[in-house]
Design a protein around this motif. Structure first.
Motif, PDB file in Angstrom:
ATOM      1  N   VAL A 149      12.711  19.659  -3.258  1.00 50.39           N
ATOM      2  CA  VAL A 149      12.622  18.687  -2.538  1.00 50.39           C
ATOM      3  C   VAL A 149      11.478  18.337  -1.384  1.00 50.39           C
ATOM      4  CG1 VAL A 149      13.631  20.141  -0.620  1.00 50.39           C
ATOM      5  CG2 VAL A 149      14.272  18.015  -0.361  1.00 50.39           C
ATOM      6  N   LEU A 150      10.886  19.593  -1.198  1.00 55.72           N
ATOM      7  CA  LEU A 150       9.572  19.274  -0.452  1.00 55.72           C
ATOM      8  C   LEU A 150       8.501  18.756  -1.146  1.00 55.72           C
ATOM      9  CD1 LEU A 150       7.406  19.872   1.746  1.00 55.72           C
ATOM     10  CD2 LEU A 150       7.532  22.323   1.319  1.00 55.72           C
ATOM     11  N   TYR A 151       8.264  19.057  -2.550  1.00 56.14           N
ATOM     12  CA  TYR A 151       7.350  18.294  -3.369  1.00 56.14           C
ATOM     13  C   TYR A 151       7.502  16.950  -3.754  1.00 56.14           C
ATOM     14  CZ  TYR A 151       4.340  17.749  -7.413  1.00 56.14           C
ATOM     15  OH  TYR A 151       3.369  17.246  -8.146  1.00 56.14           O
ATOM     16  N   SER A 152       8.847  16.806  -3.894  1.00 54.26           N
ATOM     17  CA  SER A 152       9.443  15.339  -4.256  1.00 54.26           C
ATOM     18  C   SER A 152       9.204  14.329  -2.812  1.00 54.26           C
ATOM     19  CB  SER A 152      10.860  15.424  -4.658  1.00 54.26           C
ATOM     20  OG  SER A 152      11.159  16.101  -5.706  1.00 54.26           O
ATOM     21  N   THR A 153       9.458  15.216  -1.723  1.00 51.66           N
ATOM     22  CA  THR A 153       9.214  14.359  -0.391  1.00 51.66           C
ATOM     23  C   THR A 153       7.679  13.931  -0.568  1.00 51.66           C
ATOM     24  OG1 THR A 153      10.965  15.438   0.380  1.00 51.66           O
ATOM     25  CG2 THR A 153       9.296  14.404   1.957  1.00 51.66           C
ATOM     26  N   SER A 154       6.917  14.888  -0.556  1.00 50.69           N
ATOM     27  CA  SER A 154       5.581  14.627  -0.541  1.00 50.69           C
ATOM     28  C   SER A 154       4.943  13.462  -1.551  1.00 50.69           C
ATOM     29  CB  SER A 154       4.503  15.983  -0.734  1.00 50.69           C
ATOM     30  OG  SER A 154       4.606  16.217  -2.061  1.00 50.69           O
ATOM     31  N   LYS A 155       5.576  13.573  -2.767  1.00 49.90           N
ATOM     32  CA  LYS A 155       5.021  12.859  -3.646  1.00 49.90           C
ATOM     33  C   LYS A 155       5.517  11.355  -3.685  1.00 49.90           C
ATOM     34  CE  LYS A 155       2.206  15.296  -5.940  1.00 49.90           C
ATOM     35  NZ  LYS A 155       0.619  14.658  -5.809  1.00 49.90           N
ATOM     36  N   GLY A 156       7.061  11.183  -3.026  1.00 49.33           N
ATOM     37  CA  GLY A 156       7.454   9.999  -2.503  1.00 49.33           C
ATOM     38  C   GLY A 156       6.450   9.401  -1.479  1.00 49.33           C
ATOM     39  N   ALA A 157       6.138  10.002  -0.442  1.00 50.77           N
ATOM     40  CA  ALA A 157       4.932   9.521   0.479  1.00 50.77           C
ATOM     41  C   ALA A 157       3.783   8.944  -0.225  1.00 50.77           C
ATOM     42  CB  ALA A 157       4.843  10.612   1.550  1.00 50.77           C
ATOM     43  N   VAL A 158       3.490   9.492  -1.297  1.00 53.47           N
ATOM     44  CA  VAL A 158       2.375   9.269  -2.222  1.00 53.47           C
ATOM     45  C   VAL A 158       2.578   7.773  -2.490  1.00 53.47           C
ATOM     46  CG1 VAL A 158       0.625   9.599  -3.987  1.00 53.47           C
ATOM     47  CG2 VAL A 158       1.326  11.495  -2.295  1.00 53.47           C
ATOM     48  N   HIS A 159       3.744   7.865  -3.400  1.00 55.07           N
ATOM     49  CA  HIS A 159       4.142   6.511  -3.896  1.00 55.07           C
ATOM     50  C   HIS A 159       4.312   5.339  -2.839  1.00 55.07           C
ATOM     51  CE1 HIS A 159       6.903   3.431  -5.444  1.00 55.07           C
ATOM     52  NE2 HIS A 159       6.690   4.146  -6.870  1.00 55.07           N
ATOM     53  N   ALA A 160       4.861   5.503  -1.659  1.00 58.11           N
ATOM     54  CA  ALA A 160       4.763   4.569  -0.679  1.00 58.11           C
ATOM     55  C   ALA A 160       3.481   4.284   0.055  1.00 58.11           C
ATOM     56  CB  ALA A 160       5.821   4.959   0.541  1.00 58.11           C
ATOM     57  N   MET A 161       2.764   5.234   0.317  1.00 59.54           N
ATOM     58  CA  MET A 161       1.284   5.105   0.725  1.00 59.54           C
ATOM     59  C   MET A 161       0.398   4.264  -0.114  1.00 59.54           C
ATOM     60  SD  MET A 161      -1.309   8.226   1.874  1.00 59.54           S
ATOM     61  CE  MET A 161      -1.375   8.845   0.300  1.00 59.54           C
ATOM     62  N   THR A 162       0.621   4.500  -1.812  1.00 61.36           N
ATOM     63  CA  THR A 162      -0.405   3.767  -2.761  1.00 61.36           C
ATOM     64  C   THR A 162       0.112   2.263  -2.623  1.00 61.36           C
ATOM     65  OG1 THR A 162      -0.232   5.396  -4.022  1.00 61.36           O
ATOM     66  CG2 THR A 162      -0.638   3.398  -5.022  1.00 61.36           C
ATOM     67  N   LEU A 163       1.424   1.825  -2.355  1.00 59.60           N
ATOM     68  CA  LEU A 163       1.796   0.298  -2.451  1.00 59.60           C
ATOM     69  C   LEU A 163       1.405  -0.079  -1.036  1.00 59.60           C
ATOM     70  CD1 LEU A 163       5.442   0.347  -3.780  1.00 59.60           C
ATOM     71  CD2 LEU A 163       3.263   0.265  -5.155  1.00 59.60           C
ATOM     72  N   ALA A 164       1.225   0.727   0.139  1.00 58.43           N
ATOM     73  CA  ALA A 164       0.755  -0.074   1.237  1.00 58.43           C
ATOM     74  C   ALA A 164      -0.684  -0.063   1.440  1.00 58.43           C
ATOM     75  CB  ALA A 164       1.486   0.835   2.547  1.00 58.43           C
ATOM     76  N   MET A 165      -1.345   0.855   1.088  1.00 57.47           N
ATOM     77  CA  MET A 165      -2.886   0.944   0.949  1.00 57.47           C
ATOM     78  C   MET A 165      -3.279  -0.321   0.043  1.00 57.47           C
ATOM     79  SD  MET A 165      -3.719   4.862   0.645  1.00 57.47           S
ATOM     80  CE  MET A 165      -5.438   4.496   0.159  1.00 57.47           C
ATOM     81  N   ALA A 166      -2.486  -0.558  -1.198  1.00 55.50           N
ATOM     82  CA  ALA A 166      -2.800  -1.922  -2.030  1.00 55.50           C
ATOM     83  C   ALA A 166      -2.789  -2.902  -1.413  1.00 55.50           C
ATOM     84  CB  ALA A 166      -2.204  -1.579  -3.139  1.00 55.50           C
ATOM     85  N   ALA A 167      -1.856  -3.086  -0.382  1.00 53.63           N
ATOM     86  CA  ALA A 167      -1.701  -4.235   0.170  1.00 53.63           C
ATOM     87  C   ALA A 167      -2.654  -4.567   1.520  1.00 53.63           C
ATOM     88  CB  ALA A 167      -0.104  -4.309   0.757  1.00 53.63           C
ATOM     89  N   ASP A 168      -3.015  -3.404   1.979  1.00 57.92           N
ATOM     90  CA  ASP A 168      -4.221  -3.260   2.988  1.00 57.92           C
ATOM     91  C   ASP A 168      -5.405  -3.938   2.451  1.00 57.92           C
ATOM     92  OD1 ASP A 168      -2.289  -2.667   5.202  1.00 57.92           O
ATOM     93  OD2 ASP A 168      -2.814  -0.579   4.847  1.00 57.92           O
ATOM     94  N   HIS A 169      -5.812  -3.396   1.403  1.00 60.46           N
ATOM     95  CA  HIS A 169      -7.126  -3.773   0.754  1.00 60.46           C
ATOM     96  C   HIS A 169      -7.423  -4.464  -0.390  1.00 60.46           C
ATOM     97  CE1 HIS A 169      -7.871  -0.396   3.794  1.00 60.46           C
ATOM     98  NE2 HIS A 169      -7.109   0.402   3.407  1.00 60.46           N
ATOM     99  N   VAL A 170      -6.527  -5.137  -0.754  1.00 61.07           N
ATOM    100  CA  VAL A 170      -6.581  -6.030  -1.955  1.00 61.07           C
ATOM    101  C   VAL A 170      -7.603  -7.076  -1.596  1.00 61.07           C
ATOM    102  CG1 VAL A 170      -4.707  -7.381  -1.429  1.00 61.07           C
ATOM    103  CG2 VAL A 170      -5.344  -7.287  -3.746  1.00 61.07           C
ATOM    104  N   ARG A 171      -7.814  -7.808  -0.341  1.00 61.98           N
ATOM    105  CA  ARG A 171      -8.417  -8.452  -0.152  1.00 61.98           C
ATOM    106  C   ARG A 171      -9.736  -8.250   0.296  1.00 61.98           C
ATOM    107  NH1 ARG A 171      -6.272 -13.259  -2.227  1.00 61.98           N
ATOM    108  NH2 ARG A 171      -4.114 -13.502  -1.295  1.00 61.98           N
TER     109      ARG A 171
END
Length: 252
Positions: A149-171
């Motif tokens: 559960v702890l490891y999965s939670t951390s990697k779930g955050a990485v998944h969400a962070m990746t998409l949000a960062m992609a949106a922030d910096h694509v332009r």
């Protein structure tokens, strides 16, 4: 906005790979070097980094250490084009198994550690004609697995962070993607299996959980990272690429 170019020569690019001394990080460094990319491998044990990658000591849980490592990369190479956010630690147990300090420690390394490196490198990535960030996620972010559960939670955050960062910096011309491995035959997995009563039976069971019939090799994940990091994938951003033997999507 920087202009991405599929034809940008890889031998002019510089990559920073965290956790680059072993496992997936070392494989990613080797795959990038094979494409002509110059690589700085950041690691707590930088003396174990294999040449021709340049080993630089770095603790991703310490912002000053991360910033000093980024400054050293720029001093040596003059630029940063690629960030591979790979450093991470594991955790086992259900929600009752890990105390608050362990939750803070794992999230600090696995999530905020990636933030620290991306944040420190961002001014340099903005100057690159072929900027890319690749985060190491996990199939555990996408699939419920017992006692993780702890490891999965951390990697779930990485998944969400990746998409949000992609949106922030694509332009800005900065592509952000992730790889999501299943079990990978790294030293950590080997140590985990060695602690079981029957390591061979445990390995067979682990292989059987993957529809492909085996765990991934570090080199296979490294190749996926190198593809996402280099101009060969210049039309790809906001993607999480599974390298998991089908464990997330296939039911046999």
């Amino acid at each position: 906005m920087a202009t991405l170019s599929r034809t940008q020569p890889s031998d002019s690019l510089v990559a920073v790979v965290s956790g680059g001394a072993s496992g997936i990080g070392a494989a990613a460094a080797a795959a990038l070097i094979a494409r002509g990319v110059r690589v700085a491998a950041l690691d707590l044990d930088s003396g174990q980094v294999a040449a021709p990658a340049v080993g630089i000591a770095c603790d991703v849980s310490d912002d000053a250490s991360v910033r000093a490592a980024v400054d050293e990369v720029v001093a040596r190479f003059g630029r940063i084009d690629i960030v591979v956010n790979n450093a991470g630690i594991a955790a086992q147990g259900d929600v009752s198994a890990n105390d608050d300090d362990e939750w803070r420690r794992v999230l600090d390394v696995n999530v905020i550690g990636m933030v620290r490196l991306a944040r420190a490198a961002l001014p340099h990535l903005r100057k690159s004609p072929a900027a890319a960030i690749v985060n190491t996620c996990s199939s555990f972010a996408l699939t419920g697995v017992p006692r993780r559960v702890l490891y999965s939670t951390s990697k779930g955050a990485v998944h969400a962070m990746t998409l949000a960062m992609a949106a922030d910096h694509v332009r800005e011309g900065i592509r952000v993607n992730a790889v999501a491995p299943g079990a990978v035959d790294t030293p950590w997995i080997q140590r985990m299996l060695a602690r079981t009563p029957d390591p061979e039976a445990a390995r067979d069971a682990l292989n059987d959980r993957h529809p492909l019939g085996r765990t991934a090799r570090p080199e296979e994940v490294g190749e996926a990272i190198a593809y996402l990091a280099t101009p060969a994938s210049s039309a790809t951003t906001g993607t999480v690429l599974s390298v998991d033997g089908g464990i997330h999507t296939l039911r046999l």
